[in-house]
Enzyme design. Structure first.
Site, PDB file in Angstrom:
ATOM      1  N   ASP A 184       0.856  -1.179   0.000  1.00  0.00           N
ATOM      2  CA  ASP A 184       0.000   0.000   0.000  1.00  0.00           C
ATOM      3  C   ASP A 184       0.900   1.239   0.000  1.00  0.00           C
ATOM      4  OD1 ASP A 184      -1.693   2.152   0.609  1.00  0.00           O
ATOM      5  OD2 ASP A 184      -3.128   0.811   1.596  1.00  0.00           O
ATOM      6  N   TYR A 209      -5.443  11.413  -3.257  1.00  0.00           N
ATOM      7  CA  TYR A 209      -5.839  12.700  -2.665  1.00  0.00           C
ATOM      8  C   TYR A 209      -4.830  13.190  -1.639  1.00  0.00           C
ATOM      9  CZ  TYR A 209      -7.822   9.149   0.435  1.00  0.00           C
ATOM     10  OH  TYR A 209      -7.988   8.022   1.202  1.00  0.00           O
ATOM     11  N   ARG A 356       0.327  15.287  14.037  1.00  0.00           N
ATOM     12  CA  ARG A 356       1.006  14.808  12.830  1.00  0.00           C
ATOM     13  C   ARG A 356       1.159  15.951  11.822  1.00  0.00           C
ATOM     14  NH1 ARG A 356      -1.730  10.278   8.878  1.00  0.00           N
ATOM     15  NH2 ARG A 356      -3.138  12.018   8.541  1.00  0.00           N
TER      16      ARG A 356
END
Ligand SMILES: *Cc1c(COP(=O)(O)O)cnc(C)c1O
Length: 397
Positions: A184, A209, A356
């Site tokens: 992934d 995205y 983050r």
């Protein structure tokens, strides 16, 4: 200074906002507005159904797939686009499992994104036959690969900490044990150099995205190694993956390429936006992006650690071991991020305690990174986070 002044001009970047969340949703590429207007007015509007041929909508998914392929070391004709990443996980894992019928274990790690694990669990339950999803710590994946494993399903860059797996080494090890490797690339494509061919990956999937700036809900992609292009079994055998959709056969006959991983009618408007977004990558060398990303993230870590002793680095300290994002741990992480956002420094929060920040050299400067760290310091030292308004969690964090 970054050498990316030209690409920065290609995006709409709201005045006064420092955007450190391109790892979650990239900004609007200016070219997208004109492209969509054109597709709406000249193609859909004026040509209606003729546009499938006249504007070649029908091969738009493949054209966009080839442009993504250049960024992930995939040859032309090996990447299909459409659907969402979760759907692509389902397809890749199902095709991989079909290649190892005697084996029972799907191996993944506890740093993987929940949707990948939920999809794996759901597929395993649907298939039955004693299949098992085995989860180990990210550091333990290599040791857990043995001859019971049918498929390793691994996200290269951990969405929370940015920790990066060694794709080439783990793939080689999986192959050695007779397993199939599914990667992934959600936090890799457009973030770090990826070479699927050199890594000898079997399948790869990702979304567009995040670092690829394709817009909210942009179509996902799937890579099938060319050696499996004519044999990988499409579990979602929709008509657009048929060898001849307009023959309208009653029997499904998969396309003799990665196109077999297409399912239904492609999202033309969303693909047009993504296609325009990919213009920003033309002529961009991922090695330059990586060098700039490391410079930005190293600077951010140094500035934050010098100013905010209460924030604990949750990402690997060695930049070679992480992708293009950095996380810090703090029990008040959610409120801290809300205070930052209120002060126009945009990152995000990942439960239970991570703030983050993503680093995207295409449109982010070192000056902004230092300004962001200065704001982090203000939020911490002035306890700006300690406001009841920042305690209530939104649906999306
Ligand atoms: C972002 C992300 C997803 C999201 O999947 P969607 O189907 O696009 O919502 C899935 N997996 C990983 C590893 C991600 O980082």
């Amino acid at each position: 200074m970054t050498g990316f002044d030209a690409t920065r001009k290609l995006f709409h970047l709201p005045e006064g906002m420092i955007y450190l969340d391109g790892n979650s949703l990239g900004p609007l590429p200016l070219a997208a507005e004109a492209r969509v207007r054109e597709v709406l007015a000249r193609e859909w509007g004026d040509q209606l159904i003729k546009a499938w041929n006249t504007a070649d909508w029908i091969s738009l998914p493949a054209r966009v797939g080839d442009r993504i392929g250049r960024l992930i070391g995939a040859p032309a004709g090996s990447v299909a686009t459409g659907d969402t990443l979760s759907v692509k996980v389902f397809q890749a894992l199902a095709a991989a499992l079909a290649m190892r019928p005697g084996r029972k274990v799907v191996l993944s790690d506890t740093g993987n994104f929940p949707s990948d694990l939920y999809i794996a669990d759901g597929l395993i339950k649907a298939l039955g036959g004693g299949l098992e999803l085995r989860l180990v710590a990210p550091e333990a994946v290599a040791d857990a690969i043995d001859e019971s494993v049918a498929v390793i399903l691994i996200t290269e860059v951990d969405y929370r900490t940015g920790r990066r797996h060694d794709m080439k080494a783990l793939t080689a090890q999986a192959h050695e044990a007779g397993a199939i490797a599914v990667w992934d690339l959600a936090h890799s494509a457009g973030a770090v150099p990826v070479d699927l061919t050199a890594a000898n990956a079997d399948f790869a999937i990702g979304c567009t995205y995040k670092y690829l700036n394709g817009g909210p809900g942009a179509p996902a992609f799937i890579y099938v190694a060319p050696r499996f292009a004519e044999t990988a079994r499409p579990i979602l055998s929709g008509w657009m993956g048929h060898e001849a959709p307009f023959a309208f056969d009653l029997d499904y006959r998969p396309h003799r390429s990665v196109e077999r991983m297409r399912v239904g009618t492609p999202p033309v408007l969303a693909l047009a936006v993504l296609d325009a977004a990919l213009d920003a990558w033309d002529g961009v060398d991922m090695a330059d992006v990586r060098a700039a990303s490391i410079r930005l993230s190293e600077r951010f870590i140094a500035e934050v650690e010098a100013r905010c002793p209460d924030l604990e680095l949750a990402s690997p300290r060695d930049p070679a071991m992480r992708g293009s994002q950095v996380s810090f741990r703090h029990p008040q992480g959610y409120a801290i991020m809300q205070a930052l956002i209120a002060n126009h420094v945009i990152g995000d929060f990942r439960a239970p305690d991570l703030v983050r920040f993503g680093f995207t050299p295409l449109y982010l400067s070192e000056d902004e990174v230092v300004a962001a760290a200065t704001m982090v310091e203000r939020v911490m030292t002035q306890r700006l986070w300690d406001d009841p308004a920042y305690a209530t969690r939104s649906k999306v964090t």
